[in-house]
Design a protein around this motif. Structure first.
Motif, PDB file in Angstrom:
ATOM      1  N   UNK A  45      22.172 -19.458   6.269  1.00  0.00           N
ATOM      2  CA  UNK A  45      22.845 -18.215   5.869  1.00  0.00           C
ATOM      3  C   UNK A  45      24.057 -17.933   6.772  1.00  0.00           C
ATOM      4  N   UNK A  46      24.889 -16.999   6.315  1.00  0.00           N
ATOM      5  CA  UNK A  46      26.052 -16.605   7.119  1.00  0.00           C
ATOM      6  C   UNK A  46      25.623 -16.087   8.491  1.00  0.00           C
ATOM      7  N   UNK A  47      24.560 -15.267   8.522  1.00  0.00           N
ATOM      8  CA  UNK A  47      24.089 -14.717   9.803  1.00  0.00           C
ATOM      9  C   UNK A  47      23.572 -15.832  10.714  1.00  0.00           C
ATOM     10  N   UNK A  48      22.918 -16.840  10.129  1.00  0.00           N
ATOM     11  CA  UNK A  48      22.396 -17.954  10.950  1.00  0.00           C
ATOM     12  C   UNK A  48      23.532 -18.789  11.544  1.00  0.00           C
ATOM     13  N   UNK A  49      24.556 -19.066  10.743  1.00  0.00           N
ATOM     14  CA  UNK A  49      25.703 -19.830  11.263  1.00  0.00           C
ATOM     15  C   UNK A  49      26.372 -19.045  12.388  1.00  0.00           C
ATOM     16  N   UNK A  50      26.546 -17.748  12.163  1.00  0.00           N
ATOM     17  CA  UNK A  50      27.205 -16.913  13.168  1.00  0.00           C
ATOM     18  C   UNK A  50      26.368 -16.832  14.454  1.00  0.00           C
ATOM     19  N   UNK A  51      25.041 -16.669  14.294  1.00  0.00           N
ATOM     20  CA  UNK A  51      24.153 -16.606  15.462  1.00  0.00           C
ATOM     21  C   UNK A  51      24.179 -17.902  16.263  1.00  0.00           C
ATOM     22  N   UNK A  52      24.163 -19.027  15.542  1.00  0.00           N
ATOM     23  CA  UNK A  52      24.199 -20.333  16.216  1.00  0.00           C
ATOM     24  C   UNK A  52      25.537 -20.531  16.928  1.00  0.00           C
ATOM     25  N   UNK A  53      26.633 -20.110  16.278  1.00  0.00           N
ATOM     26  CA  UNK A  53      27.960 -20.217  16.903  1.00  0.00           C
ATOM     27  C   UNK A  53      28.012 -19.365  18.176  1.00  0.00           C
ATOM     28  N   UNK A  54      27.369 -18.197  18.149  1.00  0.00           N
ATOM     29  CA  UNK A  54      27.312 -17.339  19.340  1.00  0.00           C
ATOM     30  C   UNK A  54      26.535 -18.013  20.470  1.00  0.00           C
ATOM     31  N   UNK A  55      25.449 -18.713  20.107  1.00  0.00           N
ATOM     32  CA  UNK A  55      24.680 -19.433  21.134  1.00  0.00           C
ATOM     33  C   UNK A  55      25.519 -20.562  21.753  1.00  0.00           C
ATOM     34  N   UNK A  56      26.285 -21.260  20.899  1.00  0.00           N
ATOM     35  CA  UNK A  56      27.173 -22.322  21.407  1.00  0.00           C
ATOM     36  C   UNK A  56      28.206 -21.700  22.350  1.00  0.00           C
ATOM     37  N   UNK A  57      28.784 -20.561  21.939  1.00  0.00           N
ATOM     38  CA  UNK A  57      29.791 -19.887  22.774  1.00  0.00           C
ATOM     39  C   UNK A  57      29.204 -19.465  24.122  1.00  0.00           C
ATOM     40  N   UNK A  58      27.996 -18.895  24.084  1.00  0.00           N
ATOM     41  CA  UNK A  58      27.332 -18.507  25.339  1.00  0.00           C
ATOM     42  C   UNK A  58      27.064 -19.725  26.216  1.00  0.00           C
ATOM     43  N   UNK A  59      26.626 -20.812  25.580  1.00  0.00           N
ATOM     44  CA  UNK A  59      26.367 -22.051  26.323  1.00  0.00           C
ATOM     45  C   UNK A  59      27.627 -22.609  26.957  1.00  0.00           C
TER      46      UNK A  59
END
Length: 513
Positions: free
Chosen positions: A29-43
């Motif tokens: 979903x859009x929210x899942x892609x966005x959440x995963x992208x946020x985790x990558x950014x935090x990492x």
């Protein structure tokens, strides 16, 4: 301020549970892609990646591509997408030239061992400090000993991230382009370049939130990245991903998902047209298909007409280049279309045809296509001399020969003189020539494109061997294939005693054609 990741974030707010990407049986979903992208950014932030750092990405058409792509952007860094077919020497060049600090590489398949080649290329560069394997299973360990995975970078990271502030003119992506001479150059595209191009692509595709588009063009290529992935995210449409073109799989997915939007290069339309099996209900496929677009190379008019007849859907052809983010002109529903034409300039872009002195030529006369507008790149990364040649008086000089008709439609007459476009991918001869010249048996080589029904153009090498040396054609092909991306090696080799030359010692390629 603006960041390209707004395209994803806005749709994640509007359509959180809706499918953004479908890959095989995986729905994200859009929210899942966005959440995963946020985790990558935090990492990435935790790993020391800062605003303006370059981060390279080699990934097939799978949902990890947008997750990493937007994670890099959210962190304020710059994405350097790379072809999945590059070999280690080419990867090392791209990492070195872009000054990439980190590199994400998909593990690949047994036929395409991407991570192995990627890591070997990474090992050859000093500046690139971090290497992450994107594993098919995020919980899996890396197949390369001692390396981290994308899963490890994301582990325990929050799915919430406050974006690093970027301005509209900051570089978002450095996309490597095949010029006609020398090595690939990195075109710097800003957040503004790419946002504008994604938004105008929505109109070209006639894209609605309920549409489903099939992305089989590679996401690392600017065409699929902007016109499909970014436009789809902006509009809230669902994208079905396919890593490799196969006519049967494409038709199967079109039927299964009721695909309404398809973009391809001419060889894909040729493949769909020539697929003989009748196991699919073409009527059902045709009923769903709303818009087809073509780019990357000239679409033969008979392919266009026969495809439109068979599938009862118009194909809109356009023209673009990496340096133009990419869309420059397009046949558009609002202004009509002409077979064989690349259409009219897109919103906010001016196009003209000029002579060698940059004077506009009369309607119907050949000249170089030049353009200016919001789509023009900032320049080639660290290439001031190349920028002087390409960006003159505020206009980008394409190097392509074109004409404009009395209705304002543009026609590409001839691609840049030396460039070979094989299956929609740009290949320039000099790079292949330089590789082949490294073989002990090869004295001289000239690489040209020859017409081919399936590939559009096929790569041919005219080779002069050193005295007393012999090597079977197949062996030389295999050797070259080992040292260069698979789409670039010559499929045809002709041995010659000598190459035709001018008085100044220049190889006369036109005589070889």
């Amino acid at each position: 301020m603006i960041n390209l990741s707004v395209l994803l974030e806005d749709s994640a707010r509007k359509y959180p549970t809706k499918d953004a990407f479908v890959f095989m049986d995986t729905h994200v979903s859009f929210a899942q892609v966005n959440g995963a992208a946020n985790q990558v950014a935090n990492g990435l932030k935790a790993a020391g990646i800062q605003k303006g750092d370059r981060v390279a990405l080699s990934c097939l058409n799978v949902p990890y591509f947008p997750m990493v792509y937007f994670g890099i952007l959210k962190a304020g860094a710059i994405v350097v997408p790379m072809s999945v077919l590059l070999k280690r020497e080419e990867i090392a060049y791209h990492l070195q030239d872009s000054g990439a600090k980190a590199y994400f590489c998909f593990e690949g398949t047994p036929e395409l061992p991407m991570a192995r080649e990627g890591y070997a290329g990474f090992e050859k560069t000093d500046a690139c400090e971090q290497f992450y394997v994107i594993t098919a299973d995020p919980k899996a360990a890396s197949s390369i000993e001692g390396t981290k995975t994308m899963g490890m970078l994301m582990a325990n990271q929050s799915p919430v991230f406050e974006n690093v502030v970027t301005s509209a003119d900051d570089t978002a992506v450095i996309i490597y382009t095949s010029g006609t001479t020398g090595k690939p150059k990195g075109a710097e595209l800003s957040h503004s370049n790419l946002v504008h191009n994604a938004i105008l692509s929505v109109n070209i595709l006639d894209l609605d939130p309920e549409d489903k588009q099939l992305i089989v063009l590679p996401l690392f290529h600017i065409f699929a990245m902007t016109v499909l992935m970014n436009a789809g995210l902006y509009r809230g449409s669902t994208s079905v991903l396919l890593p490799r073109f196969d006519a049967e799989q494409v038709l199967g997915l079109m039927e299964k998902h009721r695909i309404s939007i398809f973009a391809g290069v001419p060889t894909m339309y040729w493949g769909l047209l020539n697929y003989e099996n009748t196991k699919f209900d073409l009527k059902v496929i045709a009923e769903s298909l709303k818009t087809c677009v073509s780019g990357g190379a000239a679409l033969p008019v008979n392919v266009l007409e026969n495809f439109e007849k068979k599938f009862n859907v118009p194909i809109y052809e356009g023209y673009g280049m990496s340096e133009g983010s990419p869309v420059v002109t397009f046949n558009q529903k609002a202004f009509g279309k002409k077979p064989g034409s690349v259409g009219t300039p897109v919103w906010g872009v001016e196009v003209k045809i000029v002579d060698a002195d940059d004077n506009e030529v009369p309607v119907g006369e050949k000249g170089e296509l030049v353009y200016r507008g919001h789509n023009v790149m900032k320049g080639y990364f660290n290439k001031p001399e190349a920028n002087k040649k390409t960006l003159k008086n505020g206009w980008l000089h394409s190097g392509d020969v074109a004409i404009k008709d009395e209705d304002g439609f543009f026609f590409i007459v001839d691609r840049t003189k030396e460039m070979i476009i094989r299956k929609g991918l740009n290949v320039y001869p000099r790079e292949i020539e330089e590789v082949m010249m490294q073989h002990d048996a090869v004295s001289m080589v000239a690489v040209i494109g020859v017409p081919n029904d399936e590939a559009g153009e096929e790569i041919k090498a005219c080779v002069v061997l050193h005295k007393g040396h012999e090597i079977p054609e197949e062996d030389l092909k295999a050797w070259t294939k080992e040292h260069i991306a698979a789409y670039k090696y010559p499929r045809i080799i002709e041995y010659m005693d000598a190459l035709p030359m001018s008085a100044t010692g220049k190889i006369l390629k036109k005589e070889l054609r």
